[in-house]
Motif scaffolding. Structure first.
Motif, PDB file in Angstrom:
ATOM      1  N   ARG A 111       0.819  -1.218   0.000  1.00 56.01           N
ATOM      2  CA  ARG A 111       0.000   0.000   0.000  1.00 56.01           C
ATOM      3  C   ARG A 111       0.854   1.270   0.000  1.00 56.01           C
ATOM      4  NH1 ARG A 111      -5.116  -0.376   3.496  1.00 56.01           N
ATOM      5  NH2 ARG A 111      -5.751  -1.434   1.581  1.00 56.01           N
ATOM      6  N   GLY A 112       1.669   1.463   1.028  1.00 60.03           N
ATOM      7  CA  GLY A 112       2.474   2.678   1.112  1.00 60.03           C
ATOM      8  C   GLY A 112       3.543   2.728   0.044  1.00 60.03           C
ATOM      9  N   THR A 117      -2.453   4.982  -7.797  1.00 60.30           N
ATOM     10  CA  THR A 117      -2.961   5.224  -6.450  1.00 60.30           C
ATOM     11  C   THR A 117      -4.101   4.273  -6.103  1.00 60.30           C
ATOM     12  OG1 THR A 117      -2.316   7.558  -6.494  1.00 60.30           O
ATOM     13  CG2 THR A 117      -4.081   6.940  -4.965  1.00 60.30           C
ATOM     14  N   LEU A 118      -5.026   4.073  -7.043  1.00 61.44           N
ATOM     15  CA  LEU A 118      -6.142   3.165  -6.795  1.00 61.44           C
ATOM     16  C   LEU A 118      -5.645   1.731  -6.577  1.00 61.44           C
ATOM     17  CD1 LEU A 118      -8.779   4.467  -9.373  1.00 61.44           C
ATOM     18  CD2 LEU A 118      -8.832   4.704  -6.882  1.00 61.44           C
ATOM     19  N   PHE A 119      -4.612   1.333  -7.326  1.00 60.40           N
ATOM     20  CA  PHE A 119      -4.035   0.005  -7.128  1.00 60.40           C
ATOM     21  C   PHE A 119      -3.390  -0.092  -5.745  1.00 60.40           C
ATOM     22  CE2 PHE A 119      -0.354  -2.912  -7.511  1.00 60.40           C
ATOM     23  CZ  PHE A 119      -1.021  -4.079  -7.836  1.00 60.40           C
ATOM     24  N   ALA A 120      -2.736   0.990  -5.327  1.00 60.19           N
ATOM     25  CA  ALA A 120      -2.056   0.989  -4.033  1.00 60.19           C
ATOM     26  C   ALA A 120      -3.036   0.867  -2.873  1.00 60.19           C
ATOM     27  CB  ALA A 120      -1.230   2.268  -3.882  1.00 60.19           C
ATOM     28  N   VAL A 121      -4.164   1.548  -2.959  1.00 60.45           N
ATOM     29  CA  VAL A 121      -5.086   1.591  -1.813  1.00 60.45           C
ATOM     30  C   VAL A 121      -6.184   0.530  -1.898  1.00 60.45           C
ATOM     31  CG1 VAL A 121      -4.660   4.060  -1.521  1.00 60.45           C
ATOM     32  CG2 VAL A 121      -6.620   3.320  -2.895  1.00 60.45           C
ATOM     33  N   HIS A 122      -6.194  -0.273  -2.959  1.00 64.46           N
ATOM     34  CA  HIS A 122      -7.206  -1.319  -3.074  1.00 64.46           C
ATOM     35  C   HIS A 122      -7.085  -2.289  -1.898  1.00 64.46           C
ATOM     36  CE1 HIS A 122      -9.442  -4.779  -4.696  1.00 64.46           C
ATOM     37  NE2 HIS A 122     -10.088  -3.886  -5.419  1.00 64.46           N
ATOM     38  N   PRO A 123      -8.215  -2.797  -1.387  1.00 64.68           N
ATOM     39  CA  PRO A 123      -8.162  -3.714  -0.230  1.00 64.68           C
ATOM     40  C   PRO A 123      -7.235  -4.907  -0.400  1.00 64.68           C
ATOM     41  CG  PRO A 123     -10.420  -3.021  -0.640  1.00 64.68           C
ATOM     42  CD  PRO A 123      -9.602  -2.464  -1.759  1.00 64.68           C
ATOM     43  N   THR A 124      -7.019  -5.363  -1.640  1.00 67.80           N
ATOM     44  CA  THR A 124      -6.134  -6.515  -1.839  1.00 67.80           C
ATOM     45  C   THR A 124      -4.688  -6.202  -1.449  1.00 67.80           C
ATOM     46  OG1 THR A 124      -5.798  -5.871  -4.152  1.00 67.80           O
ATOM     47  CG2 THR A 124      -7.532  -7.499  -3.691  1.00 67.80           C
TER      48      THR A 124
END
Length: 406
Positions: free
Chosen positions: A78-79, A197-204
């Motif tokens: 994520r980060g 960004t959306l890939f980074a913060v996705h729940p997966t």
């Protein structure tokens, strides 16, 4: 479970939105190299400067990928991916701003962009194993189901990578034609900022954070079997770079230099089609065997290249050659997932992707020298020789992979 049913299961597990985000998140990397080449060449009126900037970006991305992969293994994606996406997008915008400055400036900024742009494809592969385990837990921890999901996921990811490297340059070409080269690269920066960004913060992304207290004290990454896989992926990069260079030499000699990109895209079309069929390969055929069979297919299908004399002939040969590319790469990545310790999987996947990039630079350079001396025929000797090395590496990998799992 059929291949179609397996792909439907992937969509059911993660949802179409994640698949779309993960695909579009990798497109900016595919856009950046050609976008940089076009932008800097146009701004400086020198192809040499554009080529240098694009080359530095590719090498920086390949060298930096294992660092970011290791960071993602230790602290979660994520980060790590969020920082990469925003910093990479900012660097691409900065590149547009300095494109017509003293040549070393855009070259340096290109390297900075390459260092930060995330390898979304390899990182997406890392997520599928915990995703599959979670889905299998709801079905009584069925190992056959888990294996089917992982196989389908890796087949899809291989095809998605190939599709992104067809779509990315095509977008650059269209946007540069209807607008300016700077517009094309700014669009790439926008896609990276949004979908990275959306890939980074996705729940997966939360599934990739490892419990460090549960990580074993042992578990080396650079075991012989994995080193051979890194070498195998480098051969893929050499093949890509040399085929593209030979294609450019042939189309230029034929008076149609602008067709080179379209011809090379045909390689990706065949590869995407073959990659999607890999989910239908029976489970009893192991990944090491698949890699060997695909390597032999690469050699057989690359052998006609030096005899090609027309663009039409080249299109046919390249289309069929693409049918072996994705199966070879998919098998290598899947095999790495079996032999690498779970807590090093992010570093492993990004290292394989980085090796492909380094191989691309090497293949382009060697084939370019041969093209200068012997035309497209000389350049096309390189992919044939590379395919021989791929077969030898796959043979060595058969025994090494068995020992690593023993």
């Amino acid at each position: 479970m059929s291949a179609v049913a397996a792909y439907r299961e992937l969509l059911r597990i993660v949802g179409p939105a994640y698949v779309l985000v993960a695909f579009l998140g990798r497109v900016p990397l595919a856009m950046s190299q050609m976008g940089t080449l076009v932008l800097v060449s146009d701004a400086t009126d020198r192809y040499a400067y554009g080529g240098a900037a694009a080359g530095v970006l590719a090498v920086a991305n390949a060298v930096g990928a294992p660092f970011w992969g290791t960071l993602a293994d230790r602290h979660g994606q994520r980060g790590t991916v969020l920082v990469q996406s925003l910093a990479g997008a900012a660097a691409l915008v900065a590149l547009v701003a300095v494109a017509d400055a003293t040549p070393w400036v855009p070259v340096a900024v290109s390297g900075l962009a390459g260092l930060f742009i995330p390898q979304v494809g390899p990182l997406a592969r890392v997520r599928w194993r915990p995703i599959a385990e979670g889905a299998a837990a709801g079905r009584g921890n069925d190992p056959a189901y888990r294996r089917t999901v992982v196989d389908a996921a890796f087949s899809y990811e291989g095809a998605a990578d190939e599709a992104s490297f067809v779509l990315g340059p095509a977008l650059i070409g269209v946007l540069a034609f209807v607008g300016e080269p700077s517009v094309a690269l700014l669009v790439g920066a926008g896609l990276l900022a949004v979908f990275g960004t959306l890939f980074a913060v996705h729940p997966t992304a939360a599934l990739t954070k490892v419990d460090r207290s549960a990580v074993p004290a042992t578990g080396r990454l650079l075991v012989p079997a994995f080193v051979l896989l890194v070498l195998a992926q480098a051969w893929v990069g050499v093949l890509f770079g040399s085929v593209q260079t030979g294609t450019t030499a042939l189309t230029t000699a034929a008076g149609e230099p602008g067709v080179a990109g379209l011809v090379h895209a045909v390689l990706g079309v065949g590869s995407v089609a073959a990659g999607l069929t890999m989910a239908a390969v029976p489970e009893r055929i192991g990944y090491a065997t698949r890699s060997l069979v695909a390597a032999v297919a690469l050699l057989v299908l690359a052998t006609p290249l030096p005899a090609v004399d027309t663009i039409t002939q080249l299109v046919v040969v390249v289309l069929f050659l693409g049918l072996a590319v994705a199966p070879y790469m998919i098998s290598n990545f899947a095999l790495a997932g079996q032999i690498v310790p779970e807590h090093r999987i992010g570093a492993a996947m990004t290292l394989l992707a980085g090796a492909t990039g380094i191989g691309y630079a090497l293949g382009s350079s060697v084939a370019g020298r041969l093209a200068d001396a012997h035309g497209h025929t000389g350049a096309f000797v390189v992919p044939v020789a590379t395919a021989v090395l791929a077969v030898l590496t796959a043979f060595a990998g058969q025994r090494a992979s068995r020992r690593s799992r023993a």
